[in-house]
Design a protein around this motif. Structure first.
Motif, PDB file in Angstrom:
ATOM      1  N   ASP A  76     -29.700   1.190 -29.144  1.00 28.75           N
ATOM      2  CA  ASP A  76     -29.938   2.372 -28.318  1.00 28.75           C
ATOM      3  C   ASP A  76     -31.115   3.181 -28.831  1.00 28.75           C
ATOM      4  O   ASP A  76     -31.992   3.571 -28.078  1.00 28.75           O
ATOM      5  CB  ASP A  76     -28.684   3.258 -28.288  1.00 28.75           C
ATOM      6  N   LEU A 236     -28.203   6.622 -19.347  1.00 24.69           N
ATOM      7  CA  LEU A 236     -28.479   5.539 -20.277  1.00 24.69           C
ATOM      8  C   LEU A 236     -29.094   4.348 -19.539  1.00 24.69           C
ATOM      9  O   LEU A 236     -29.165   4.328 -18.305  1.00 24.69           O
ATOM     10  CB  LEU A 236     -27.198   5.112 -20.987  1.00 24.69           C
ATOM     11  N   LYS A 242     -24.152  10.460 -19.902  1.00 20.29           N
ATOM     12  CA  LYS A 242     -23.449  11.196 -20.940  1.00 20.29           C
ATOM     13  C   LYS A 242     -23.931  12.635 -20.931  1.00 20.29           C
ATOM     14  O   LYS A 242     -25.099  12.911 -20.644  1.00 20.29           O
ATOM     15  CB  LYS A 242     -23.695  10.559 -22.310  1.00 20.29           C
ATOM     16  N   ASN A 419     -30.035   6.820 -26.406  1.00 14.15           N
ATOM     17  CA  ASN A 419     -28.757   7.528 -26.291  1.00 14.15           C
ATOM     18  C   ASN A 419     -28.736   8.671 -27.300  1.00 14.15           C
ATOM     19  O   ASN A 419     -28.440   8.470 -28.478  1.00 14.15           O
ATOM     20  CB  ASN A 419     -27.603   6.571 -26.551  1.00 14.15           C
TER      21      ASN A 419
END
Length: 421
Positions: A76, A236, A242, A419
């Motif tokens: 990520d 993402l 998120k 992320n």
């Protein structure tokens, strides 16, 4: 007769720290006195003009090539310090010879520069980075730890001490206190943000460990107001979202918009160091944007036009711990890792002597007061145009960042954030 395999751990910590939890605290006079003479902007420019631009390009491209290899494992967040990794490998390169040296030079991108010129540039960079201007702390340190009883060649030690300002000392790797000393050195030189690099005593065949650390603490020239930070969605790469705290600021910025991306430069302190953020446009992936950056990084290494607008940026902390050996071998640095072929005779006559591991740790903290990362300068792109009117840039999806020294073009830190949650 069975010969022992002596392993060398160069970059056992190419450790870099980006920290802003106490951003803005400037080194006091005692700290500065321990480092180098405080230079004015004009004095720094005079020193910067002596640098070989090929060496700066080599360091930046090393970071991009490593990033490309590491991205194949689909992490990520990929965080690197091209400067830290280059410096640690370059120190090991000073002790190499023959084909080992040729391969290391090609991977470093300095095969046409040579060891002496590389050393001169390392010394010049040390002078420049020793004083990064007001509102910024930037410290780099090197050390060489080698096994007691091993004969380390004097020319290598002199190069390490004089060009790399390295602490060089003979130690007993089987003594538990040595691990504490090495971790203590790393902890001290990263402001306590990387408290340890060794979890246990090195392999009994380890005869030397080469370390480089970089610590950066920069206050934004214009901080974000914490009252304007609100929760927002971050999408993402798999299109899930998120919730992350999104900072917001309006004003005049260096800004660029192309069909593929938006880019903004956020200065630290007196403006010598910046963070550059490149955000893919709708319909373009971060992988697409990274292909363009790797193909021609100079595109992002010139000044942008100023424009009025609003930036929304995640507040986040990220860290990574990477083993770079496989990536370096894939890039062509093969013989250094081969016990039967490695040539480090300019360092020691111990045989066999080879690289066994290359570790890189990084911690990144971005908040309303400051950050550490890298900034890029950029050139006009074909098909691009200056932004018309007021812009909005919402960094709510994976992006590229880097922190750059504006006087040299050096990328101290770079990476991609997939992320921030």
């Amino acid at each position: 007769m069975i010969r022992k395999k002596f392993s060398l751990l160069p970059v056992l910590c190419a450790s870099l720290l980006l920290l802003s939890s106490c951003a803005g605290r400037q080194p006091d006079s005692a700290e500065k006195a321990k480092n180098v003479h405080v230079l004015s902007f004009a004095e720094r420019q005079t020193v910067a003009d002596k640098l070989d631009p090929a060496l700066i390009r080599a360091q930046n491209r090393l970071g991009l090539r490593l990033h490309e290899k590491l991205a194949e494992s689909a992490k990520d967040n990929i965080l690197l310090s091209p400067y830290s990794i280059f410096t640690a490998i370059s120190l090991a390169y000073q002790g190499s010879g023959g084909q080992t040296a040729e391969e290391m030079a090609r991977v470093l991108g300095i095969e046409k520069i040579g060891k002496e010129q590389a050393n001169a540039s390392v010394r010049t960079l040390y002078t420049l980075l020793g004083d990064a201007g007001s509102g910024v702390r930037l410290n780099s340190a090197n050390s060489v730890w080698y096994r007691k009883g091993m004969e380390m060649k004097e020319p290598f030690i002199q190069t390490a001490e004089n060009s790399y300002h390295a602490d060089v000392q003979a130690v007993d790797f089987e003594n538990g206190r040595t691990v504490q000393e090495i971790n203590g050195w790393v902890n001290e030189h990263t402001g306590g943000k990387i408290p340890a690099i060794l979890e246990q005593a090195p392999d009994r065949n380890t005869v030397a460990i080469l370390l480089n650390t970089v610590y950066f603490n920069g206050a934004w020239q214009n901080p974000f107001d914490p009252k304007d930070t609100t929760e927002g969605d971050f999408t993402l790469s798999d299109q899930t979202t998120k919730q992350v705290p999104m900072m917001k600021r309006t004003g005049m910025f260096e800004f660029k918009q192309t069909p593929e991306a938006q880019a903004i430069r956020l200065p630290y302190g007196d403006g010598r160091l910046n963070m550059l953020i490149v955000l893919p446009a709708g319909g373009h992936s971060l992988a697409d944007v990274m292909k363009g950056i790797r193909k021609d990084p100079s595109t992002w290494q010139a000044r942008f036009e100023h424009a009025s607008g609003e930036i929304r940026l995640p507040r986040f902390k990220a860290e990574s711990s990477l083993e770079l050996s496989d990536a370096l071998v894939a890039m062509g640095m093969k013989q250094a890792f081969d016990p039967a072929a490695a040539d480090f005779t300019a360092m020691s006559d111990a045989k066999p002597l080879f690289v066994s591991s290359v570790l890189h740790k990084m911690v990144l903290d971005v908040n309303e007061q400051g950050t550490e990362a890298a900034a890029v300068t950029e050139m006009a792109m074909a098909g691009s145009a200056p932004p018309a009117g007021r812009f909005e840039m919402n960094v709510d999806r994976p992006f590229f960042f880097c922190i750059e020294d504006g006087q040299t073009g050096l990328w101290l830190f770079m990476g991609t954030i997939g992320n921030p949650a």
